[in-house]
Design an enzyme around this catalytic site. Structure first.
Site, mmCIF file in Angstrom:
data_model
loop_
_atom_site.group_PDB
_atom_site.id
_atom_site.type_symbol
_atom_site.label_atom_id
_atom_site.label_comp_id
_atom_site.label_asym_id
_atom_site.label_seq_id
_atom_site.Cartn_x
_atom_site.Cartn_y
_atom_site.Cartn_z
ATOM 1 N N GLY A 150 15.855 -59.147 4.650
ATOM 2 C CA GLY A 150 14.178 -60.624 5.758
ATOM 3 C C GLY A 150 15.214 -61.683 6.241
ATOM 4 N N PHE A 187 39.513 -54.180 -0.776
ATOM 5 C CA PHE A 187 38.569 -53.730 -1.339
ATOM 6 C C PHE A 187 38.103 -52.425 -1.788
ATOM 7 C CE2 PHE A 187 34.544 -55.169 -3.332
ATOM 8 C CZ PHE A 187 34.433 -56.356 -3.189
ATOM 9 N N GLN A 212 24.546 -46.293 -7.545
ATOM 10 C CA GLN A 212 25.613 -46.621 -7.898
ATOM 11 C C GLN A 212 25.816 -47.281 -8.798
ATOM 12 O OE1 GLN A 212 27.777 -49.505 -4.650
ATOM 13 N NE2 GLN A 212 28.689 -47.301 -4.975
ATOM 14 N N HIS A 230 28.403 -49.577 -10.714
ATOM 15 C CA HIS A 230 29.406 -50.264 -10.545
ATOM 16 C C HIS A 230 30.349 -49.594 -12.020
ATOM 17 C CE1 HIS A 230 31.849 -53.627 -9.712
ATOM 18 N NE2 HIS A 230 31.785 -53.718 -8.063
ATOM 19 N N LEU A 245 27.719 -58.282 -13.439
ATOM 20 C CA LEU A 245 28.817 -57.641 -12.525
ATOM 21 C C LEU A 245 29.903 -58.558 -12.808
ATOM 22 C CD1 LEU A 245 29.258 -56.062 -10.455
ATOM 23 C CD2 LEU A 245 28.651 -57.659 -8.611
ATOM 24 N N GLU A 282 34.338 -55.921 -7.524
ATOM 25 C CA GLU A 282 35.444 -55.246 -7.768
ATOM 26 C C GLU A 282 36.236 -56.527 -6.722
ATOM 27 O OE1 GLU A 282 34.087 -51.982 -5.735
ATOM 28 O OE2 GLU A 282 35.396 -52.383 -4.072
ATOM 29 N N ARG A 287 34.106 -46.111 -5.781
ATOM 30 C CA ARG A 287 32.873 -46.692 -7.082
ATOM 31 C C ARG A 287 32.555 -45.485 -7.393
ATOM 32 N NH1 ARG A 287 29.566 -51.545 -5.065
ATOM 33 N NH2 ARG A 287 31.682 -53.172 -4.573
ATOM 34 N N HIS A 316 23.967 -49.903 -10.492
ATOM 35 C CA HIS A 316 23.664 -51.809 -9.727
ATOM 36 C C HIS A 316 23.246 -51.402 -7.740
ATOM 37 C CE1 HIS A 316 26.224 -54.747 -7.808
ATOM 38 N NE2 HIS A 316 26.982 -53.780 -7.144
ATOM 39 N N ARG A 374 27.700 -46.121 -1.705
ATOM 40 C CA ARG A 374 28.499 -46.431 -0.926
ATOM 41 C C ARG A 374 29.291 -47.982 -1.539
ATOM 42 N NH1 ARG A 374 27.631 -52.918 -1.797
ATOM 43 N NH2 ARG A 374 26.570 -52.658 -3.489
HETATM 44 C C1 LIG Z 1 25.640 -58.870 -8.451
HETATM 45 C C2 LIG Z 1 25.519 -57.997 -7.471
HETATM 46 C C3 LIG Z 1 26.706 -58.538 -6.817
HETATM 47 C C4 LIG Z 1 26.962 -57.812 -5.453
HETATM 48 N N1 LIG Z 1 27.984 -58.810 -4.768
HETATM 49 C C5 LIG Z 1 27.779 -57.319 -3.384
HETATM 50 C C6 LIG Z 1 29.203 -57.541 -2.931
HETATM 51 O O1 LIG Z 1 29.751 -58.937 -3.118
HETATM 52 N N2 LIG Z 1 29.074 -57.873 -1.274
HETATM 53 C C7 LIG Z 1 27.880 -56.405 -1.024
HETATM 54 O O2 LIG Z 1 28.081 -56.104 0.454
HETATM 55 N N3 LIG Z 1 27.030 -56.012 -1.514
HETATM 56 C C8 LIG Z 1 27.110 -56.621 -2.578
HETATM 57 N N4 LIG Z 1 25.538 -55.849 -3.855
HETATM 58 C C9 LIG Z 1 24.802 -54.998 -2.940
HETATM 59 C C10 LIG Z 1 23.704 -56.506 -2.507
HETATM 60 O O3 LIG Z 1 24.488 -57.848 -2.856
HETATM 61 C C11 LIG Z 1 22.212 -55.928 -2.160
HETATM 62 O O4 LIG Z 1 22.554 -54.751 -1.845
HETATM 63 C C12 LIG Z 1 21.712 -56.731 -0.900
HETATM 64 O O5 LIG Z 1 21.962 -58.305 -1.170
HETATM 65 C C13 LIG Z 1 20.240 -56.712 -1.052
HETATM 66 O O6 LIG Z 1 19.545 -57.241 -0.068
HETATM 67 P P1 LIG Z 1 18.119 -57.473 0.834
HETATM 68 O O7 LIG Z 1 18.606 -57.947 1.352
HETATM 69 O O8 LIG Z 1 17.771 -55.901 1.214
HETATM 70 O O9 LIG Z 1 17.170 -58.029 -0.790
HETATM 71 P P2 LIG Z 1 16.945 -58.778 -1.494
HETATM 72 O O10 LIG Z 1 18.190 -59.598 -1.595
HETATM 73 O O11 LIG Z 1 16.811 -58.071 -3.314
HETATM 74 O O12 LIG Z 1 15.808 -59.600 -1.571
HETATM 75 C C14 LIG Z 1 14.382 -58.811 -1.601
HETATM 76 C C15 LIG Z 1 13.438 -59.709 -1.931
HETATM 77 O O13 LIG Z 1 12.600 -59.162 -1.758
HETATM 78 C C16 LIG Z 1 11.674 -59.765 -2.300
HETATM 79 N N5 LIG Z 1 10.373 -59.344 -2.310
HETATM 80 C C17 LIG Z 1 10.584 -57.737 -3.057
HETATM 81 N N6 LIG Z 1 9.772 -57.417 -3.914
HETATM 82 C C18 LIG Z 1 8.258 -58.256 -3.168
HETATM 83 C C19 LIG Z 1 7.375 -57.707 -3.108
HETATM 84 N N7 LIG Z 1 6.230 -57.329 -3.186
HETATM 85 N N8 LIG Z 1 6.409 -58.893 -2.218
HETATM 86 C C20 LIG Z 1 7.585 -59.965 -1.815
HETATM 87 N N9 LIG Z 1 8.385 -60.240 -1.404
HETATM 88 C C21 LIG Z 1 9.086 -59.265 -2.762
HETATM 89 C C22 LIG Z 1 12.079 -61.071 -2.962
HETATM 90 O O14 LIG Z 1 11.307 -61.964 -3.584
HETATM 91 C C23 LIG Z 1 13.712 -61.119 -2.435
HETATM 92 O O15 LIG Z 1 13.366 -62.421 -1.455
HETATM 93 C C24 LIG Z 1 25.858 -57.215 -5.090
HETATM 94 C C25 LIG Z 1 24.669 -56.773 -5.474
HETATM 95 C C26 LIG Z 1 24.640 -57.337 -7.360
HETATM 96 C C27 LIG Z 1 23.359 -56.780 -7.865
#
Ligand SMILES: Cc1cc2nc3c(=O)[nH]c(=O)nc-3n(C[C@H](O)[C@H](O)[C@H](O)COP(=O)(O)OP(=O)(O)OC[C@H]3O[C@@H](n4cnc5c(N)ncnc54)[C@H](O)[C@@H]3O)c2cc1C
Length: 588
Positions: A19, A119, A240, A242, A252, A255, A286, A353, A398
């Site tokens: 976003g 990785f 997925q 993890h 978590l 990796e 994974r 995950h 992924r």
């Molecule tokens: C613990 C962990 C470690 C990870 N490590 C890695 C890594 O090292 N490398 C990698 O590539 N990926 C990693 N991933 C995966 C990756 O981090 C996520 O897939 C990614 O950050 C998701 O980003 P996003 O912008 O799609 O959503 P998010 O960062 O989840 O943001 C979602 C946003 O939507 C908002 N939102 C949701 N619903 C609503 C609503 N109804 N109204 C208003 N706002 C809303 C939330 O408030 C938030 O701001 C990891 C995931 C986890 C859980």
């Protein structure tokens, strides 16, 4: 009583990496841009990303985006769309350098270039030898990235609506998207956000499982809104697991630990991944590692009093590497597993995950759905990026670090195409349909007036148990058929949930109830889609159909809420500029 209306050129739901990257593009172009988020943007789940972001910079070893593309296609088990995968891998170096120029504090090599770590599934020469491709800021890469993007948005005058929850998508009679309804969580007021274009970047939905590495806010609201607005969800059978969630806690362990040299051991002290993946060993993708771990446990070689986990050993890396490159991991292990990894191994199990499926998009970030014979007709004014979208670059599985990359590459691409759309096709707002807020007001009224129903938490727990037990690492026909029936029953119960304590925490309770509506749509989609796919591919390991079946099943699934029916559409096998990578057996 009229619902207040606010107008923006672009409305973005979600303040995570995807976003914020899209918002930056729009705000910098001068368009009036709003970002809605349930939490303060820098608390989005992106902040929890540990391990890294991939790009073939070749700072440590020779690397090329074509090798990154090959790994991603193979990692996806040939379900990923090769045009989108090419676009992402080709753009990766530029995207990472851009983050560096935005001020993101990457770890450095002696020569000042960005440090890169190994990785899972990252290789040179199309699978021959492992390569160091993951760019990292210690084990807090997402934290560094999210703060960097937030600051750039403040500078660009993006308008933030913090603790605002989007409730429903508004489509007009042509099916075009013209805005969303949203709840201001503090006051309980409902507003309409009227927009020329809307982007969903609402992140994942790991909370449909009872054990998950995901934040509590990861309830897949964007997907729920899409389904209620009549749009399909793509490839929802692929979740997925993890390999290294802390046993019993779900938190978590990146990796990157195995990237730095950590290894997995069974109860016999054996490094069992050498048997399953002689070439990549502990750094196989994974889905592969998770299945191997489950087999070790199923065959009685698990550790601990119940023989139900394996061990992640990293003490041999020495305190310096652990403290410098994995400080957060040490902290997590001490807090959640009660072990200091400098001395003792960490108990780990495969844990839900990441959601490979989502709202169907193309590489431009445009939401697409079947219409008039075209399997991918554009939904005007509607875009999605990040984990809630299915571009599809991750296909059936992924690769680690490809999600952070997906966020910035497709966040930017979606932003650019929204700018073109708004400037070229939608200079003025389309009128709102009559009663645009009707469905949202009805949902709220239902919750406020419901009596005699079950508590939200009870129904949510029932949903999580069902998904956890019926759509796990290994699946079979009988179990999934039961799951489809059970989840239908839970969905019925969810229609009558009641907020029992309407005192001080009223809006929090209301938010949770509204989130449950979204979780349920996703849980149903997951089970129906999983039950439908009669093959094993990537994260979908089907005991009754143990092999990949390219002839019949190399296709994306589409779940429609109405009638809970499935349709299928072809995988994009044609990349943008390079040759097609044909399916092969997936060994590591
Ligand atoms: C613990 C962990 C470690 C990870 N490590 C890695 C890594 O090292 N490398 C990698 O590539 N990926 C990693 N991933 C995966 C990756 O981090 C996520 O897939 C990614 O950050 C998701 O980003 P996003 O912008 O799609 O959503 P998010 O960062 O989840 O943001 C979602 C946003 O939507 C908002 N939102 C949701 N619903 C609503 C609503 N109804 N109204 C208003 N706002 C809303 C939330 O408030 C938030 O701001 C990891 C995931 C986890 C859980």
């Amino acid at each position: 009583m009229g619902v207040p209306v606010r107008r923006f050129d672009a409305v973005i739901v979600g303040g995570g990496g995807a976003g914020l990257r899209a918002a930056l593009q729009l705000s910098e172009s001068g368009l009036k841009t709003a970002v809605l988020s349930k939490v303060f943007p820098t608390r989005s789940h992106t902040v929890a990303a540990q391990g890294g972001i991939s790009a073939s910079l070749g700072n440590v070893q020779e690397d090329h985006w074509e090798w990154h593309m090959y790994d991603t296609v193979k990692g996806s088990d040939w379900l990923g769309d090769q045009d989108a995968i090419e676009y992402m891998c080709r753009k990766a170096p530029e995207a990472v350098i851009e983050l560096e120029h935005f001020g993101m504090p990457f770890d450095r090599l002696e020569n000042g270039k960005i440090y890169q770590r190994p990785f899972g599934g990252h290789t040179q020469h199309n699978g021959k030898t492992p390569v160091q491709r993951a760019c990292a800021a210690a084990d807090r890469t997402g934290h560094a990235m999210l703060h960097t993007l937030y600051q750039r948005n403040v500078r660009a005058n993006t308008q933030f609506f913090v603790e605002w929850m989007a409730l429903d998508l508004i489509r007009d009679a042509d099916g075009d998207v013209v805005g969303v309804t949203a709840l201001e969580m503090e006051t309980g007021e409902i507003y309409i956000f009227h927009a020329k274009a809307v982007l969903f970047a609402t992140g994942g939905a790991g909370r449909i499982y009872s054990a998950s590495t995901n934040a509590f806010i990861n309830t897949g609201d964007g997907l729920g809104m899409a389904v209620r607005a009549g749009l399909p969800l793509e490839d929802m059978e692929f979740w997925q697991f993890h390999p290294t969630g802390v046993a019993g806690a779900g938190v978590l362990i990146t990796e990157g630990v195995r990237g730095e040299g950590g290894i997995l051991l069974n109860a016999d002290g054996e490094r069992f991944m050498e048997r399953y993946a002689p070439n990549l060993k502990d750094l196989a993708p994974r889905d592969f590692v998770s299945r191997s771990m489950e087999l070790e446990v199923l065959e009685g070689r698990g550790c601990g009093p119940h023989k139900d986990y394996v061990l992640l050993k990293l003490d041999h890396l020495g305190p310096d590497i652990i403290n410098q490159r994995l400080p957060g991991i040490r902290e997590i292990a001490i807090k959640f597993a009660g072990v200091d990894p400098i001395k003792d191994p960490i108990p780990v199990i495969p844990t839900c995950h990441y959601m490979m499926g989502g709202i169907p998009t193309n590489w431009r970030g445009e939401v697409v759905m079947p219409k008039g014979g075209d399997p991918e007709s554009r939904v005007n004014g509607f875009y999605a990026a990040g984990e809630c979208a299915c571009a599809s670059v991750h296909g059936a599985n992924r690769l680690g670090t490809n999600s952070l990359l997906d966020l910035v590459v497709f966040g930017k691409s979606a932003g650019d195409h929204m700018i073109d759309y708004i400037r070229g096709e939608m200079p003025d707002w389309k009128p709102l349909p009559a009663d645009a807020a009707g469905p949202s007001l009805a949902r709220i009224a239902r919750l406020d007036n419901q009596t005699g129903g079950e508590d939200v938490a009870e129904v949510r727990a029932a949903m999580q148990r069902t998904v956890q037990s019926r759509a796990g690492v290994f699946r079979n026909a009988a179990n999934m058929a039961l799951g489809v029936e059970e989840i239908a029953a839970v969905a019925e119960r969810a229609k009558f949930t009641q907020i029992k304590d309407k005192s001080k925490v009223f809006n929090t309770a209301r938010t949770e109830a509204l989130e449950l509506d979204n979780l349920i749509e996703i849980a149903v989609a997951t089970l129906v889609a999983a039950d439908g796919r009669k093959e094993s591919r990537g994260a979908h390991a089907h005991d009754d159909f143990p092999h990949r079946d390219d002839e019949n099943w190399m296709k994306h699934s589409l779940f429609f809420g109405e009638g809970r029916r499935m349709e299928y559409k072809p995988v994009h096998t044609r990349p943008l500029t390079v040759d097609y990578i044909p399916p092969k057996e997936r060994t590591f």
